[in-house]
Design a protein around this motif. Structure first.
Motif, PDB file in Angstrom:
ATOM      1  N   MET A   1      51.882  70.551  74.635  1.00  0.00           N
ATOM      2  CA  MET A   1      51.352  69.637  73.636  1.00  0.00           C
ATOM      3  C   MET A   1      51.303  70.344  72.296  1.00  0.00           C
ATOM      4  SD  MET A   1      48.137  67.873  75.483  1.00  0.00           S
ATOM      5  CE  MET A   1      48.241  66.122  75.516  1.00  0.00           C
ATOM      6  N   GLY A   2      51.673  69.634  71.243  1.00  0.00           N
ATOM      7  CA  GLY A   2      51.643  70.216  69.922  1.00  0.00           C
ATOM      8  C   GLY A   2      50.349  69.904  69.200  1.00  0.00           C
ATOM      9  N   TYR A   3      49.664  70.958  68.811  1.00  0.00           N
ATOM     10  CA  TYR A   3      48.419  70.806  68.062  1.00  0.00           C
ATOM     11  C   TYR A   3      48.593  71.435  66.688  1.00  0.00           C
ATOM     12  CZ  TYR A   3      45.894  69.473  72.285  1.00  0.00           C
ATOM     13  OH  TYR A   3      45.457  68.823  73.407  1.00  0.00           O
ATOM     14  N   PHE A   4      48.021  70.779  65.683  1.00  0.00           N
ATOM     15  CA  PHE A   4      47.929  71.349  64.342  1.00  0.00           C
ATOM     16  C   PHE A   4      46.455  71.440  64.002  1.00  0.00           C
ATOM     17  CE2 PHE A   4      52.173  69.210  63.136  1.00  0.00           C
ATOM     18  CZ  PHE A   4      52.896  70.353  63.395  1.00  0.00           C
ATOM     19  N   ASP A   5      46.066  72.532  63.359  1.00  0.00           N
ATOM     20  CA  ASP A   5      44.684  72.574  62.894  1.00  0.00           C
ATOM     21  C   ASP A   5      44.613  71.842  61.549  1.00  0.00           C
ATOM     22  OD1 ASP A   5      45.427  74.367  60.836  1.00  0.00           O
ATOM     23  OD2 ASP A   5      44.700  76.119  61.919  1.00  0.00           O
ATOM     24  N   SER A   6      43.410  71.670  61.053  1.00  0.00           N
ATOM     25  CA  SER A   6      43.205  70.880  59.832  1.00  0.00           C
ATOM     26  C   SER A   6      43.966  71.445  58.638  1.00  0.00           C
ATOM     27  CB  SER A   6      41.716  70.789  59.523  1.00  0.00           C
ATOM     28  OG  SER A   6      41.042  70.118  60.563  1.00  0.00           O
ATOM     29  N   ALA A   7      43.972  72.767  58.493  1.00  0.00           N
ATOM     30  CA  ALA A   7      44.678  73.391  57.366  1.00  0.00           C
ATOM     31  C   ALA A   7      46.177  73.119  57.445  1.00  0.00           C
ATOM     32  CB  ALA A   7      44.397  74.889  57.327  1.00  0.00           C
ATOM     33  N   ASP A   8      46.742  73.175  58.663  1.00  0.00           N
ATOM     34  CA  ASP A   8      48.168  72.872  58.845  1.00  0.00           C
ATOM     35  C   ASP A   8      48.478  71.438  58.430  1.00  0.00           C
ATOM     36  OD1 ASP A   8      48.720  75.408  59.900  1.00  0.00           O
ATOM     37  OD2 ASP A   8      48.384  74.736  61.973  1.00  0.00           O
ATOM     38  N   VAL A  62      51.227  62.805  63.317  1.00  0.00           N
ATOM     39  CA  VAL A  62      50.012  63.533  63.674  1.00  0.00           C
ATOM     40  C   VAL A  62      49.003  62.488  64.120  1.00  0.00           C
ATOM     41  CG1 VAL A  62      48.116  64.993  62.872  1.00  0.00           C
ATOM     42  CG2 VAL A  62      50.448  65.403  62.046  1.00  0.00           C
ATOM     43  N   LEU A  63      48.500  62.662  65.337  1.00  0.00           N
ATOM     44  CA  LEU A  63      47.534  61.730  65.911  1.00  0.00           C
ATOM     45  C   LEU A  63      46.119  62.245  65.693  1.00  0.00           C
ATOM     46  CD1 LEU A  63      49.474  61.149  69.215  1.00  0.00           C
ATOM     47  CD2 LEU A  63      49.220  59.508  67.347  1.00  0.00           C
ATOM     48  N   VAL A  64      45.221  61.329  65.341  1.00  0.00           N
ATOM     49  CA  VAL A  64      43.837  61.683  65.052  1.00  0.00           C
ATOM     50  C   VAL A  64      42.914  60.765  65.832  1.00  0.00           C
ATOM     51  CG1 VAL A  64      42.074  61.825  63.234  1.00  0.00           C
ATOM     52  CG2 VAL A  64      44.459  62.364  62.708  1.00  0.00           C
ATOM     53  N   CYS A  65      41.872  61.327  66.393  1.00  0.00           N
ATOM     54  CA  CYS A  65      40.766  60.549  66.951  1.00  0.00           C
ATOM     55  C   CYS A  65      39.491  61.290  66.588  1.00  0.00           C
ATOM     56  CB  CYS A  65      40.919  60.328  68.459  1.00  0.00           C
ATOM     57  SG  CYS A  65      40.767  61.818  69.457  1.00  0.00           S
ATOM     58  N   ARG A  66      38.423  61.070  67.303  1.00  0.00           N
ATOM     59  CA  ARG A  66      37.173  61.744  66.956  1.00  0.00           C
ATOM     60  C   ARG A  66      37.231  63.232  67.267  1.00  0.00           C
ATOM     61  NH1 ARG A  66      32.871  63.306  69.714  1.00  0.00           N
ATOM     62  NH2 ARG A  66      31.009  63.769  68.537  1.00  0.00           N
ATOM     63  N   ARG A  79      55.144  60.109  73.905  1.00  0.00           N
ATOM     64  CA  ARG A  79      56.159  61.016  74.477  1.00  0.00           C
ATOM     65  C   ARG A  79      56.894  60.348  75.638  1.00  0.00           C
ATOM     66  NH1 ARG A  79      54.188  67.165  73.668  1.00  0.00           N
ATOM     67  NH2 ARG A  79      54.650  67.150  71.452  1.00  0.00           N
ATOM     68  N   ARG A  80      56.158  59.587  76.462  1.00  0.00           N
ATOM     69  CA  ARG A  80      56.816  58.858  77.565  1.00  0.00           C
ATOM     70  C   ARG A  80      57.796  57.834  77.014  1.00  0.00           C
ATOM     71  NH1 ARG A  80      52.627  56.202  80.189  1.00  0.00           N
ATOM     72  NH2 ARG A  80      50.989  57.630  79.618  1.00  0.00           N
ATOM     73  N   ALA A  81      57.545  57.354  75.806  1.00  0.00           N
ATOM     74  CA  ALA A  81      58.436  56.375  75.174  1.00  0.00           C
ATOM     75  C   ALA A  81      59.600  57.044  74.459  1.00  0.00           C
ATOM     76  CB  ALA A  81      57.643  55.521  74.194  1.00  0.00           C
ATOM     77  N   GLY A  82      59.636  58.382  74.456  1.00  0.00           N
ATOM     78  CA  GLY A  82      60.770  59.092  73.883  1.00  0.00           C
ATOM     79  C   GLY A  82      60.546  59.706  72.519  1.00  0.00           C
ATOM     80  N   LEU A  83      59.362  59.606  71.946  1.00  0.00           N
ATOM     81  CA  LEU A  83      59.083  60.206  70.644  1.00  0.00           C
ATOM     82  C   LEU A  83      58.632  61.647  70.861  1.00  0.00           C
ATOM     83  CD1 LEU A  83      59.046  59.393  67.630  1.00  0.00           C
ATOM     84  CD2 LEU A  83      56.618  58.930  67.893  1.00  0.00           C
ATOM     85  N   SER A  84      59.398  62.593  70.329  1.00  0.00           N
ATOM     86  CA  SER A  84      59.094  64.000  70.590  1.00  0.00           C
ATOM     87  C   SER A  84      58.372  64.691  69.427  1.00  0.00           C
ATOM     88  CB  SER A  84      60.377  64.766  70.901  1.00  0.00           C
ATOM     89  OG  SER A  84      61.259  64.685  69.800  1.00  0.00           O
ATOM     90  N   ASN A  85      58.408  64.099  68.262  1.00  0.00           N
ATOM     91  CA  ASN A  85      57.825  64.735  67.078  1.00  0.00           C
ATOM     92  C   ASN A  85      56.361  64.308  66.876  1.00  0.00           C
ATOM     93  OD1 ASN A  85      58.663  62.118  66.574  1.00  0.00           O
ATOM     94  ND2 ASN A  85      59.290  62.514  64.481  1.00  0.00           N
ATOM     95  N   VAL A  86      55.580  64.402  67.953  1.00  0.00           N
ATOM     96  CA  VAL A  86      54.189  63.953  67.959  1.00  0.00           C
ATOM     97  C   VAL A  86      53.261  65.149  68.133  1.00  0.00           C
ATOM     98  CG1 VAL A  86      52.534  62.427  69.072  1.00  0.00           C
ATOM     99  CG2 VAL A  86      54.934  61.818  69.074  1.00  0.00           C
ATOM    100  N   HIS A  87      52.265  65.222  67.268  1.00  0.00           N
ATOM    101  CA  HIS A  87      51.303  66.316  67.304  1.00  0.00           C
ATOM    102  C   HIS A  87      49.891  65.748  67.228  1.00  0.00           C
ATOM    103  CE1 HIS A  87      54.732  68.930  66.606  1.00  0.00           C
ATOM    104  NE2 HIS A  87      55.092  68.066  65.675  1.00  0.00           N
ATOM    105  N   ILE A  88      48.918  66.570  67.579  1.00  0.00           N
ATOM    106  CA  ILE A  88      47.514  66.162  67.577  1.00  0.00           C
ATOM    107  C   ILE A  88      46.756  67.014  66.571  1.00  0.00           C
ATOM    108  CG2 ILE A  88      45.388  66.095  68.946  1.00  0.00           C
ATOM    109  CD1 ILE A  88      47.144  65.646  71.417  1.00  0.00           C
ATOM    110  N   LEU A  89      45.882  66.372  65.790  1.00  0.00           N
ATOM    111  CA  LEU A  89      44.977  67.120  64.929  1.00  0.00           C
ATOM    112  C   LEU A  89      43.923  67.743  65.820  1.00  0.00           C
ATOM    113  CD1 LEU A  89      43.758  68.040  62.242  1.00  0.00           C
ATOM    114  CD2 LEU A  89      42.591  65.816  62.123  1.00  0.00           C
TER     115      LEU A  89
END
Length: 187
Positions: A1-8, A62-66, A79-89
């Motif tokens: 899973m791709g994670y980015f921190d807030s600064a990124d 970049v996906l965001v939730c609480r 990702r199951r739908a084929g989108l690979s450029n997905v990351h999480i904040l």
């Protein structure tokens, strides 16, 4: 899973090709506080209209939730739908705010996790009180406890999904057509 921190994420947002920031919280939570320029695509709407929404996303996402839980579920869906450029904040909007990054604020509403804790606790307390008069009412508390354990083990929450459908948590513009038109127009 791709994670980015807030600064990124902040750096990426000021780059020549900024990512799409999709906030998968309820419209009520989004209205309370969100990252400027983000799009509100509630998790249930994303799941129901995934293919339609994906047709309008070619940028990095970049996906965001609480806190990251719903974003993780959204990432799996995309990702199951084929989108690979997905990351999480990483740490969600809570970490973004804690880092002092800019947000847009609106009417203050309780986040969904807080609502779940209130409702679950209320049901348990009332069922235990009711068991003093109604034999067997304590089993309602047991069922809620089992439901909370199942939610933790599966990383899903039926009560949260039900609460997300309440008018308090829905916005007037929370529908697939509005979300897609905003993604296309980038407004």
């Amino acid at each position: 899973m791709g994670y980015f921190d807030s600064a990124d994420v902040q750096r990426l947002l000021t780059s020549p090709r900024p990512p799409r920031v999709l906030d998968v919280r309820t419209p009520g939570e989004f209205e309370t506080v969100h990252i400027a320029g983000s799009y509100n695509v509630p998790l249930d709407l994303l799941r129901e209209h995934r293919d339609e929404i994906l047709r309008h996303i070619s940028d990095d996402v970049v996906l965001v939730c609480r806190s990251g839980q719903r974003a993780g579920q959204a990432q799996e869906t995309l990702r199951r739908a084929g989108l690979s450029n997905v990351h999480i904040l990483e740490g969600g909007i809570a970490a973004w705010e804690a880092g002092g990054f800019p947000v847009n604020r609106g009417a203050q509403k309780w986040d969904l996790e807080r609502q779940v804790r209130l409702v679950a606790g209320l049901i348990v307390a009332l069922s235990m009180l009711a068991s003093l008069v109604l034999p067997g009412a304590q089993w309602v508390a047991f069922v809620i406890g089992v439901g909370l354990m199942f939610a933790a083990l599966t990383n899903t929450c039926a009560m949260g999904m039900l609460l997300a459908r309440l008018p308090y948590n829905r916005g007037a513009t929370c529908d697939a057509q509005t979300v897609v038109s905003r993604l296309v127009g980038k407004t």
